[in-house]
Design a protein around this motif. Sequence first.
Motif, PDB file in Angstrom:
ATOM      1  N   THR A   1     -12.317  -2.100 -17.094  1.00  0.00           N
ATOM      2  CA  THR A   1     -11.675  -2.708 -15.926  1.00  0.00           C
ATOM      3  C   THR A   1     -10.177  -2.426 -15.928  1.00  0.00           C
ATOM      4  N   TYR A   2      -9.559  -2.520 -17.092  1.00  0.00           N
ATOM      5  CA  TYR A   2      -8.117  -2.260 -17.222  1.00  0.00           C
ATOM      6  C   TYR A   2      -7.776  -0.814 -16.851  1.00  0.00           C
ATOM      7  N   PHE A   3      -8.569   0.126 -17.342  1.00  0.00           N
ATOM      8  CA  PHE A   3      -8.263   1.540 -17.114  1.00  0.00           C
ATOM      9  C   PHE A   3      -8.666   2.025 -15.720  1.00  0.00           C
ATOM     10  N   TYR A   4      -9.646   1.368 -15.105  1.00  0.00           N
ATOM     11  CA  TYR A   4     -10.129   1.808 -13.794  1.00  0.00           C
ATOM     12  C   TYR A   4     -10.144   0.640 -12.798  1.00  0.00           C
ATOM     13  N   PRO A   5      -9.014  -0.027 -12.579  1.00  0.00           N
ATOM     14  CA  PRO A   5      -8.991  -1.198 -11.694  1.00  0.00           C
ATOM     15  C   PRO A   5      -9.345  -0.874 -10.250  1.00  0.00           C
ATOM     16  N   GLU A   6      -9.171   0.392  -9.859  1.00  0.00           N
ATOM     17  CA  GLU A   6      -9.472   0.782  -8.490  1.00  0.00           C
ATOM     18  C   GLU A   6     -10.962   0.684  -8.169  1.00  0.00           C
ATOM     19  N   ARG A   7     -11.788   0.519  -9.198  1.00  0.00           N
ATOM     20  CA  ARG A   7     -13.217   0.340  -8.952  1.00  0.00           C
ATOM     21  C   ARG A   7     -13.512  -1.052  -8.393  1.00  0.00           C
ATOM     22  N   TRP A   8     -12.576  -1.984  -8.579  1.00  0.00           N
ATOM     23  CA  TRP A   8     -12.789  -3.370  -8.177  1.00  0.00           C
ATOM     24  C   TRP A   8     -11.858  -3.821  -7.051  1.00  0.00           C
ATOM     25  N   ALA A   9     -10.965  -2.953  -6.609  1.00  0.00           N
ATOM     26  CA  ALA A   9     -10.028  -3.321  -5.547  1.00  0.00           C
ATOM     27  C   ALA A   9      -9.615  -2.066  -4.788  1.00  0.00           C
ATOM     28  N   GLU A  10      -8.997  -2.285  -3.616  1.00  0.00           N
ATOM     29  CA  GLU A  10      -8.640  -1.145  -2.777  1.00  0.00           C
ATOM     30  C   GLU A  10      -7.140  -0.970  -2.595  1.00  0.00           C
ATOM     31  N   ASP A  11      -6.431  -2.038  -2.200  1.00  0.00           N
ATOM     32  CA  ASP A  11      -5.001  -1.866  -1.959  1.00  0.00           C
ATOM     33  C   ASP A  11      -4.220  -1.975  -3.261  1.00  0.00           C
TER      34      ASP A  11
ATOM     35  N   ALA B   1      -3.753  -5.471  -4.984  1.00  0.00           N
ATOM     36  CA  ALA B   1      -4.991  -5.983  -5.584  1.00  0.00           C
ATOM     37  C   ALA B   1      -5.337  -5.214  -6.856  1.00  0.00           C
ATOM     38  N   ILE B   2      -5.134  -3.912  -6.839  1.00  0.00           N
ATOM     39  CA  ILE B   2      -5.392  -3.094  -8.025  1.00  0.00           C
ATOM     40  C   ILE B   2      -4.503  -3.547  -9.175  1.00  0.00           C
ATOM     41  N   ALA B   3      -3.224  -3.800  -8.876  1.00  0.00           N
ATOM     42  CA  ALA B   3      -2.296  -4.252  -9.913  1.00  0.00           C
ATOM     43  C   ALA B   3      -2.713  -5.610 -10.476  1.00  0.00           C
TER      44      ALA B   3
END
Length: 213
Positions: free
Chosen positions: A110-120, A123-125
């Motif tokens: 989740t830490y390395f690929y946060p874009e899998r769980w959020a879009e903008d 939210a990714i940050a």
Amino acid sequence: MLKLYYYPGNANLAPHMLLEEMGVPYELVLVDRTKDAHHSADYLKLNPNGRIPVLVDGGLVLFETAAICLHLADSYPEAGFAPAVGTKERAHFYKWLVYLTNTLQAELITYFYPERWAEDDDAIAQVKAHAEAHVGGMLDLLDRTLAENGGPYLRGAKMSAVDPYLFMLSRWTRMMENPARNRKHLGAFLRMMAERPAVRRTLEQEGLGEPLF
């Protein structure tokens, strides 16, 4: 001969260290992620998920790092990297291996690929920050465990297959604000592991330099 498909520093690092510790003959096969080789037709025949590593043992093709480590420990019991099946020690061994792969490693993904769980971007940050905080709590638990069991290994005095796994995941935190090495007992564990000849050989073979962890 065993074949381990790898890319430097990926999840192959744990079984690679284990193979070196065991002294088992094997061949390393590079899967060059920079050329998208993990999504090639040939590699997807081995692992349809397109993830690294894969272990080939004769007619057996095995993916998932924890499964590979368990298979190696069971295939070479004389190496002593897992307690006997059916014992309480084996149950605790399962517990920590599952914790590392299913809890800590999952949060690291989740830490390395946060874009899998959020879009903008905001939210990714947020996802990344929350994941790092969760990882920190897990590292604290592991640090306390090393303190309580007297170490120097995760299960106490004897090394097992969970220790290369812990070294690998701890290494992945090296660029975090509060990496694993900052914790007293976990830091001592990492320094000790890094001095093991088998671990040094593994790091050299994969071309991994400082910071090691």
